[in-house]
Design a protein around this motif. Structure first.
Motif, short mmCIF file in Angstrom:
data_model
loop_
_atom_site.label_atom_id
_atom_site.label_comp_id
_atom_site.label_asym_id
_atom_site.label_seq_id
_atom_site.Cartn_x
_atom_site.Cartn_y
_atom_site.Cartn_z
N THR A 172 0.84 -1.20 0.00
CA THR A 172 0.00 0.00 0.00
C THR A 172 0.88 1.25 0.00
O THR A 172 0.69 2.15 -0.83
CB THR A 172 -0.93 0.02 1.23
N GLU A 189 9.33 3.53 7.41
CA GLU A 189 9.00 2.12 7.67
C GLU A 189 9.62 1.68 8.99
O GLU A 189 10.82 1.89 9.23
CB GLU A 189 9.50 1.25 6.50
N ALA A 190 8.82 1.03 9.84
CA ALA A 190 9.30 0.60 11.15
C ALA A 190 10.37 -0.49 11.02
O ALA A 190 11.28 -0.57 11.85
CB ALA A 190 8.14 0.06 11.97
N SER A 201 3.11 -7.80 3.00
CA SER A 201 3.46 -7.71 1.58
C SER A 201 4.65 -8.57 1.20
O SER A 201 4.72 -9.07 0.07
CB SER A 201 3.72 -6.25 1.20
N GLN A 253 -0.26 -14.85 -4.48
CA GLN A 253 -1.34 -15.17 -5.40
C GLN A 253 -1.96 -13.87 -5.91
O GLN A 253 -2.39 -13.03 -5.11
CB GLN A 253 -2.40 -16.01 -4.69
N VAL A 274 7.25 5.00 13.34
CA VAL A 274 6.61 6.29 13.60
C VAL A 274 5.96 6.23 14.97
O VAL A 274 5.24 5.27 15.29
CB VAL A 274 5.55 6.61 12.51
N SER A 322 -7.40 -7.24 3.04
CA SER A 322 -7.70 -8.66 3.29
C SER A 322 -6.76 -9.56 2.48
O SER A 322 -5.63 -9.17 2.18
CB SER A 322 -9.16 -8.99 2.97
N VAL A 356 -2.51 -8.27 -2.85
CA VAL A 356 -1.52 -8.04 -3.91
C VAL A 356 -2.16 -7.16 -4.99
O VAL A 356 -1.59 -6.14 -5.40
CB VAL A 356 -1.02 -9.38 -4.50
C1 FAD Z 1 0.77 -15.15 5.21
C2 FAD Z 1 -0.03 -14.25 4.30
C3 FAD Z 1 -0.43 -14.72 3.06
C4 FAD Z 1 -1.15 -13.89 2.19
N1 FAD Z 1 -1.40 -14.32 0.92
C5 FAD Z 1 -1.92 -13.45 0.01
C6 FAD Z 1 -2.01 -13.83 -1.35
O1 FAD Z 1 -1.58 -14.91 -1.75
N2 FAD Z 1 -2.57 -12.95 -2.23
C7 FAD Z 1 -3.02 -11.72 -1.83
O2 FAD Z 1 -3.52 -10.97 -2.67
N3 FAD Z 1 -2.90 -11.31 -0.54
C8 FAD Z 1 -2.35 -12.14 0.38
N4 FAD Z 1 -2.18 -11.73 1.67
C9 FAD Z 1 -2.64 -10.37 2.05
C10 FAD Z 1 -1.67 -9.30 1.56
O3 FAD Z 1 -0.36 -9.68 1.82
C11 FAD Z 1 -1.99 -7.97 2.27
O4 FAD Z 1 -3.36 -7.63 2.02
C12 FAD Z 1 -1.12 -6.82 1.76
O5 FAD Z 1 0.22 -7.20 1.65
C13 FAD Z 1 -1.26 -5.63 2.69
O6 FAD Z 1 -0.29 -4.68 2.33
P1 FAD Z 1 -0.09 -3.39 3.22
O7 FAD Z 1 0.98 -2.59 2.59
O8 FAD Z 1 -1.41 -2.73 3.40
O9 FAD Z 1 0.37 -3.94 4.64
P2 FAD Z 1 1.75 -4.55 5.11
O10 FAD Z 1 2.43 -5.25 4.01
O11 FAD Z 1 1.49 -5.32 6.34
O12 FAD Z 1 2.65 -3.29 5.42
C14 FAD Z 1 2.47 -2.47 6.54
C15 FAD Z 1 3.83 -1.89 6.89
O13 FAD Z 1 3.65 -0.81 7.79
C16 FAD Z 1 4.72 -0.84 8.70
N5 FAD Z 1 4.35 -0.10 9.91
C17 FAD Z 1 3.36 -0.41 10.80
N6 FAD Z 1 3.33 0.48 11.79
C18 FAD Z 1 4.31 1.38 11.53
C19 FAD Z 1 4.79 2.53 12.22
N7 FAD Z 1 4.26 2.95 13.39
N8 FAD Z 1 5.82 3.21 11.66
C20 FAD Z 1 6.36 2.82 10.48
N9 FAD Z 1 5.96 1.74 9.81
C21 FAD Z 1 4.94 1.02 10.32
C22 FAD Z 1 4.96 -2.32 8.95
O14 FAD Z 1 6.27 -2.55 9.45
C23 FAD Z 1 4.74 -2.91 7.58
O15 FAD Z 1 5.93 -3.06 6.84
C24 FAD Z 1 -1.50 -12.55 2.59
C25 FAD Z 1 -1.10 -12.10 3.85
C26 FAD Z 1 -0.37 -12.92 4.70
C27 FAD Z 1 0.06 -12.40 6.03
#
Ligand code: FAD
Length: 401
Positions: free
Chosen positions: A17, A36-37, A45, A51, A186, A341, A345
């Motif tokens: 995201t 990034e923490a 991610s 998938q 943060v 959710s 990806v």
């Molecule tokens: C095991 C697993 C399998 C999955 N399989 C799939 C799949 O096959 N296909 C699919 O489409 N989706 C899948 N998903 C879901 C998908 O991975 C997530 O919906 C997506 O990656 C979310 O991305 P994001 O950037 O919103 O969150 P994240 O990738 O969780 O990133 C959030 C980031 O914010 C950082 N952060 C948090 N708090 C702070 C702070 N205070 N200061 C600085 N940084 C901070 C964290 O360190 C982290 O790096 C899966 C998830 C998991 C856990």
């Protein structure tokens, strides 16, 4: 290194995201700083199953909340994240093993009815990729298991190496002038006309903030209670022999079952079986994850019951209670985007573009999401474990019916 920095936009969180938003903004000439923490891709991610799944989880809920017209507009956005990923992989030469080919498998008769409806929907929308229903025999032949009674083959969905995609996109953003600070949690956000983001190592003052910490952050109390962190776990076996690959997945398809407490699998580029699924566990002991998943894998593939398992890990998925991704504002210039959710990806790539549009002043699509009222469960942040346990139990029973 941080010190006292200024930026047009400060993004918190370097998962898909945050990085997707940062890259969209950097491409438009914004001065973006990402904080990034941990490391780029450290959260869901970089840990996910890779998938590439179309659609926005919770589309039907959107329909219920806002009506069919809005649901249809969301339907048109189903493939946007895929298109963004394909374009970026080509444009920036990102090596993330992107491949197309996906099977939604059916376990029960009602699943067959659902995949038939999905197939019809694809055909009605002039879906440009091959899609067809596989019979029980064809499914068995394609996957070398009799665990499923049919499947929908979809050559528009696929699979990829998620961490490599995230890192590749982060590099692209940096090449366009973005700055990324890793290992910098943060600690606070001072809202105002120019919000100030505080870390132990310094601050970033920006015109806009995009909060993209998903299931891992606890930064703002307004975001509590609208999303549950649900754990999912993956094992990676040792590389399979060519003979085994030919037996269980010669077409190199990603596979997912239709349950809420679901199982999904695919082969990695080096031909390991990556097998994932949810179960009720809040720890990260690889031995425990191995044990639980080995049994599940062996039910589908008895021939892999004794295969070596080289890696096991888990991560937290942000799941909104109504499954609709949560996009909104905490103040006029502090946005948030979370809760993609298990479709993250794809959805995070669409969400990143919508967030960049919102920063640039085009809020039509942002408002469509922001207008979906989230369900709130008061106290969810304090009682997460029992609530997630109960929720999993409820869905496990529903899956079995
Ligand atoms: C095991 C697993 C399998 C999955 N399989 C799939 C799949 O096959 N296909 C699919 O489409 N989706 C899948 N998903 C879901 C998908 O991975 C997530 O919906 C997506 O990656 C979310 O991305 P994001 O950037 O919103 O969150 P994240 O990738 O969780 O990133 C959030 C980031 O914010 C950082 N952060 C948090 N708090 C702070 C702070 N205070 N200061 C600085 N940084 C901070 C964290 O360190 C982290 O790096 C899966 C998830 C998991 C856990």
């Amino acid at each position: 290194m941080l010190g006292e920095q200024t930026a047009d936009v400060c993004v918190i969180g370097a998962g898909f995201t945050g990085i997707s938003t940062a890259l969209h903004l950097a491409e438009r000439g914004y001065n973006v700083h990402v904080i990034e923490a941990n490391r780029v891709g450290w959260g869901a991610s970089g840990r996910n199953g890779g998938q590439l799944i179309s659609g926005i989880a919770g589309e039907r809920n959107i329909g219920k909340n806002l009506g069919k017209d809005v649901e249809d507009v969301f339907g048109e956005l189903r493939w946007t994240g895929h298109d963004i990923i394909r374009e970026r992989v080509e444009k920036y030469g990102i090596k993330c093993d992107l491949k197309y080919g996906y099977l939604d498998v059916a376990i029960k008769k009602r699943h067959l009815r659902n995949i038939e409806a999905d197939h019809e929907r694809l055909q009605e929308s002039n879906f440009p990729h091959e899609s067809r229903i596989l019979s029980r025999d064809e499914t068995q032949e394609t996957l070398g298991t009799n665990a499923y009674i049919g499947a929908l083959l979809n050559m528009g969905n696929g699979h990829l190496h998620p961490l490599n995609l995230c890192i590749g996109e982060a590099r692209a953003a940096v090449s366009l002038g973005a700055t990324i600070y890793e290992q910098s949690p943060v600690l606070n956000i001072e809202k105002g006309s120019r919000p100030r983001i505080g870390t132990q190592q310094g601050t970033v003052t920006a015109d806009f903030v995009v909060l993209a910490g998903n299931a891992y952050h606890q930064l703002d109390r307004k975001l509590r209670g609208i999303m549950f962190p649900v754990n999912s776990f993956i094992i990676a076996t040792e590389p399979l022999s060519e003979k085994m690959v030919a037996e269980i997945n010669p077409q190199d398809l990603a596979v997912c079952d239709p349950n809420f407490v679901l199982e999904y699998f695919r082969l990695s580029a080096d031909k390991r079986m990556l097998f994932g699924g949810r179960f009720n566990y809040f720890g990260d002991d690889p031995e425990y994850i191995r044990k639980r998943h080995r049994a599940k894998l062996a039910r589908i593939y008895p021939q892999l019951a004794k295969i070596g398992i080289d890696y096991a890990w888990g991560g937290a998925i942000g799941v909104p209670i109504n499954r609709v991704p949560l996009l909104g504002r905490l103040s006029p210039n502090v946005f948030y985007c979370q809760g993609s959710s298990g479709h993250g990806v794809n959805v995070t790539h669409l969400a990143g573009r919508i967030m960049a549009d919102a920063v640039a002043g085009t809020v039509e699509q942002f408002d469509m999401f922001a207008d979906v009222k989230p369900f709130v469960v008061p106290g969810a942040h304090m009682f997460r474990k029992p609530m997630v346990t109960l929720g999993m139990l409820y869905y496990q029973i529903k899956d079995r019916l």
